[in-house]
Motif scaffolding. Structure first.
Motif, PDB file in Angstrom:
ATOM      1  N   VAL A 233       1.566  44.630  -9.716  1.00  0.00           N
ATOM      2  CA  VAL A 233       0.718  43.923  -8.937  1.00  0.00           C
ATOM      3  C   VAL A 233      -0.599  43.924  -9.814  1.00  0.00           C
ATOM      4  N   MET A 234      -1.235  42.925  -9.485  1.00  0.00           N
ATOM      5  CA  MET A 234      -2.486  42.693  -9.955  1.00  0.00           C
ATOM      6  C   MET A 234      -3.480  42.058  -9.188  1.00  0.00           C
ATOM      7  N   VAL A 235      -4.808  42.294  -9.434  1.00  0.00           N
ATOM      8  CA  VAL A 235      -6.123  41.676  -8.590  1.00  0.00           C
ATOM      9  C   VAL A 235      -6.925  41.035  -9.632  1.00  0.00           C
ATOM     10  N   ASN A 236      -7.389  40.085  -9.089  1.00  0.00           N
ATOM     11  CA  ASN A 236      -8.456  39.089  -9.695  1.00  0.00           C
ATOM     12  C   ASN A 236      -9.622  40.278 -10.089  1.00  0.00           C
ATOM     13  N   SER A 237      -9.988  40.227 -11.530  1.00  0.00           N
ATOM     14  CA  SER A 237     -11.060  41.148 -11.960  1.00  0.00           C
ATOM     15  C   SER A 237     -12.481  40.886 -11.405  1.00  0.00           C
ATOM     16  N   GLU A 238     -12.739  39.743 -10.994  1.00  0.00           N
ATOM     17  CA  GLU A 238     -14.014  39.493 -10.308  1.00  0.00           C
ATOM     18  C   GLU A 238     -14.050  39.978  -9.038  1.00  0.00           C
ATOM     19  N   VAL A 239     -12.987  39.648  -8.223  1.00  0.00           N
ATOM     20  CA  VAL A 239     -12.768  40.330  -6.966  1.00  0.00           C
ATOM     21  C   VAL A 239     -12.844  41.705  -7.160  1.00  0.00           C
ATOM     22  N   TRP A 240     -12.201  42.536  -7.930  1.00  0.00           N
ATOM     23  CA  TRP A 240     -12.171  43.636  -7.968  1.00  0.00           C
ATOM     24  C   TRP A 240     -13.636  44.527  -8.332  1.00  0.00           C
ATOM     25  N   ALA A 241     -14.365  43.796  -9.280  1.00  0.00           N
ATOM     26  CA  ALA A 241     -15.560  44.129  -9.561  1.00  0.00           C
ATOM     27  C   ALA A 241     -16.522  44.248  -8.177  1.00  0.00           C
ATOM     28  N   GLY A 242     -16.336  43.363  -7.287  1.00  0.00           N
ATOM     29  CA  GLY A 242     -17.142  43.278  -6.048  1.00  0.00           C
ATOM     30  C   GLY A 242     -16.622  44.234  -5.039  1.00  0.00           C
ATOM     31  N   VAL A 243     -15.601  44.842  -5.217  1.00  0.00           N
ATOM     32  CA  VAL A 243     -15.216  46.095  -4.124  1.00  0.00           C
ATOM     33  C   VAL A 243     -15.882  47.251  -4.302  1.00  0.00           C
ATOM     34  N   SER A 244     -16.384  47.912  -3.339  1.00  0.00           N
ATOM     35  CA  SER A 244     -17.167  49.012  -3.147  1.00  0.00           C
ATOM     36  C   SER A 244     -16.677  50.094  -3.824  1.00  0.00           C
ATOM     37  N   ASP A 245     -16.971  51.225  -4.398  1.00  0.00           N
ATOM     38  CA  ASP A 245     -16.423  52.395  -5.053  1.00  0.00           C
ATOM     39  C   ASP A 245     -15.564  53.216  -4.193  1.00  0.00           C
ATOM     40  N   ALA A 246     -16.180  53.147  -2.991  1.00  0.00           N
ATOM     41  CA  ALA A 246     -14.978  53.838  -1.807  1.00  0.00           C
ATOM     42  C   ALA A 246     -13.853  53.224  -1.689  1.00  0.00           C
ATOM     43  N   ASN A 247     -14.020  51.705  -1.493  1.00  0.00           N
ATOM     44  CA  ASN A 247     -12.653  51.039  -1.324  1.00  0.00           C
ATOM     45  C   ASN A 247     -11.901  51.101  -2.505  1.00  0.00           C
ATOM     46  N   LYS A 248     -12.520  50.771  -3.871  1.00  0.00           N
ATOM     47  CA  LYS A 248     -11.667  51.056  -5.065  1.00  0.00           C
ATOM     48  C   LYS A 248     -10.834  52.268  -5.112  1.00  0.00           C
ATOM     49  N   ASN A 249     -11.409  53.531  -4.741  1.00  0.00           N
ATOM     50  CA  ASN A 249     -10.753  54.463  -4.579  1.00  0.00           C
ATOM     51  C   ASN A 249      -9.507  54.393  -3.537  1.00  0.00           C
ATOM     52  N   VAL A 250      -9.668  53.818  -2.230  1.00  0.00           N
ATOM     53  CA  VAL A 250      -8.599  53.938  -1.490  1.00  0.00           C
ATOM     54  C   VAL A 250      -7.578  52.845  -1.984  1.00  0.00           C
ATOM     55  N   ILE A 251      -7.999  51.685  -2.807  1.00  0.00           N
ATOM     56  CA  ILE A 251      -6.895  50.912  -3.233  1.00  0.00           C
ATOM     57  C   ILE A 251      -6.223  51.575  -4.366  1.00  0.00           C
ATOM     58  N   GLN A 252      -6.793  52.224  -5.186  1.00  0.00           N
ATOM     59  CA  GLN A 252      -5.961  53.035  -6.421  1.00  0.00           C
ATOM     60  C   GLN A 252      -5.137  54.231  -5.824  1.00  0.00           C
ATOM     61  N   ALA A 253      -5.653  54.706  -4.804  1.00  0.00           N
ATOM     62  CA  ALA A 253      -4.709  55.846  -4.293  1.00  0.00           C
ATOM     63  C   ALA A 253      -3.488  55.210  -3.619  1.00  0.00           C
ATOM     64  N   CYS A 254      -3.904  53.973  -2.991  1.00  0.00           N
ATOM     65  CA  CYS A 254      -2.526  53.273  -2.405  1.00  0.00           C
ATOM     66  C   CYS A 254      -1.646  52.867  -3.339  1.00  0.00           C
ATOM     67  N   ALA A 255      -2.184  52.295  -4.347  1.00  0.00           N
ATOM     68  CA  ALA A 255      -1.305  51.821  -5.714  1.00  0.00           C
ATOM     69  C   ALA A 255      -0.702  52.846  -5.940  1.00  0.00           C
ATOM     70  N   SER A 256      -1.119  54.148  -6.499  1.00  0.00           N
ATOM     71  CA  SER A 256      -0.525  55.248  -6.965  1.00  0.00           C
ATOM     72  C   SER A 256       0.697  55.699  -6.044  1.00  0.00           C
ATOM     73  N   LEU A 257       0.298  55.529  -4.748  1.00  0.00           N
ATOM     74  CA  LEU A 257       1.620  55.925  -3.873  1.00  0.00           C
ATOM     75  C   LEU A 257       2.512  54.840  -3.659  1.00  0.00           C
ATOM     76  N   ALA A 258       2.274  53.752  -3.765  1.00  0.00           N
ATOM     77  CA  ALA A 258       3.346  52.384  -4.047  1.00  0.00           C
ATOM     78  C   ALA A 258       3.995  52.756  -5.323  1.00  0.00           C
ATOM     79  N   GLU A 259       3.534  53.140  -6.275  1.00  0.00           N
ATOM     80  CA  GLU A 259       4.282  53.071  -7.628  1.00  0.00           C
ATOM     81  C   GLU A 259       5.322  54.247  -7.516  1.00  0.00           C
ATOM     82  N   TYR A 260       4.892  55.195  -7.039  1.00  0.00           N
ATOM     83  CA  TYR A 260       5.933  56.280  -6.848  1.00  0.00           C
ATOM     84  C   TYR A 260       6.903  55.873  -5.868  1.00  0.00           C
ATOM     85  N   ALA A 261       6.553  55.422  -4.585  1.00  0.00           N
ATOM     86  CA  ALA A 261       7.427  54.987  -3.545  1.00  0.00           C
ATOM     87  C   ALA A 261       8.306  53.998  -4.161  1.00  0.00           C
ATOM     88  N   GLY A 262       7.704  53.058  -4.751  1.00  0.00           N
ATOM     89  CA  GLY A 262       8.527  51.928  -5.239  1.00  0.00           C
ATOM     90  C   GLY A 262       9.533  52.513  -6.584  1.00  0.00           C
TER      91      GLY A 262
END
Ligand code: PCA
Length: 325
Positions: A233-262
């Motif tokens: 799963v990839m995200v556009n890097s400009e979109v990613w750069a515009g995400v707040s630090d708090a939301n980046k943390n949430v997305i990365q945590a959800c991504a780790s969980l998804a990787e584990y569950a997957g």
């Protein structure tokens, strides 16, 4: 008039403070059917992000290639037509051989080895993607790849002239080296391809055969365990750069969980789907010693070809993987 303008401005302000700050909807194209475990993992990832960001980022998944077809998903994200999406990593092997590190026959044939190979390759892949305006979020393997046929096959000679569905460069090359005729078809379209005789065989996981009910057209699955390719799963890097630090943390945590569950799902799904193929009426079992021996020789050829195409960086990946064994 002035009063009306002031009133509208004031109302707009009030509305802005009541609605979640900068709520965004991210459409997430995915190539595989909704029932597939990758799509299920993606749907949970989307829910995790939507909930975790308090609705500031709502991810909506579009499985089965319904928003963009598999082959178009990466470009759509690179160019900002979609902010996020999932694709088969080795589908990009035609752009750069490095992307095909996970489709080298018999290099990494178990979930454990595939995880080690991914550890070895990940920095190179992240760098390649970053150069293309893409940020990697998570990656999950498919179950081990085996061979599907209409009729019993005991040797490479038995494969001559069979129409073979391929999904990346490596699978097309495998067809050539076994004397089969490759035709590239997205998983979303294989049921029809088999039903109409456009293809008569393929290399894939039990999972894809199960999802696409291939027992309606094919009768044999040989558990070759040739390799375990990955979706990412990839995200556009400009979109990613515009995400707040708090939301980046949430997305990365959800991504780790998804990787584990997957990963967990991929393992569970392996046995479940092979049984599903049997229940559908297919003969499922190991390939003959002769066939395995001949395929391994082809694997050596393909490994050498890949090493030549992928250069020093490719060799470094294989060396790092070998030394982790
Ligand atoms: N299923 C995907 C890729 C690998 C797999 O197991 C497909 O057949 O397209």
């Amino acid at each position: 008039m002035k009063n009306l303008t002031n009133l509208l401005a004031a109302t707009a302000l009030t509305a802005a403070t009541v609605a979640p700050a900068l709520a965004e909807k991210w459409d997430m194209p995915m190539a595989y059917s909704a029932s597939n475990f990758h799509s299920a993992t993606g749907a949970e990832f989307a829910k995790c992000v939507t909930t975790g960001t308090g609705g500031e980022i709502e991810i909506v998944t579009h499985p089965s290639g319904s928003l963009f077809k598999g082959g178009d998903i990466k470009r759509a994200i690179q160019t900002g037509q979609a902010p996020i999406g999932e694709r088969l990593l080795s589908g990009h092997q035609n752009e750069n051989a490095l992307f095909g590190f996970d489709s080298i026959p018999f290099l990494a044939t178990s979930f454990d080895d595939s995880a080690k190979l991914w550890d070895a390759a990940k920095p190179s892949i992240e760098k390649l993607l970053a150069e293309q305006n893409l940020t990697l979020l998570y990656a999950v393997p498919w179950p081990p790849q085996g061979l599907y046929f209409k009729n019993e096959v005991n040797s490479v000679a038995d494969m001559a002239g069979i129409k073979f569905r391929s999904y990346n460069n490596a699978t097309s090359r495998l067809a050539e080296l076994t004397g089969m005729l490759p035709v590239t078809i997205e998983a979303a379209e294989i049921s029809q391809a088999f039903a109409t005789g456009v293809a008569e065989s393929m290399v894939s996981s039990g999972s894809t055969g199960y999802d696409r009910k291939v027992w309606e057209s094919l009768s044999y699955f040989y558990e070759v365990d040739a390799w375990l390719p990955r979706n990412y799963v990839m995200v556009n890097s400009e979109v990613w750069a515009g995400v707040s630090d708090a939301n980046k943390n949430v997305i990365q945590a959800c991504a780790s969980l998804a990787e584990y569950a997957g990963n967990w799902r991929a393992k569970e799904y392996t046995g479940f789907t092979l049984q599903g193929l049997r229940d559908g009426g297919m003969t499922v079992g190991p390939a003959s010693d002769q066939m395995v021996g001949e395929l391994k020789e082809i694997g050596v050829t393909m490994t050498n070809e890949w090493l030549e195409a992928a250069g020093d960086e490719g060799k470094a990946i294989v060396d790092a993987f070998s030394s982790s064994q």
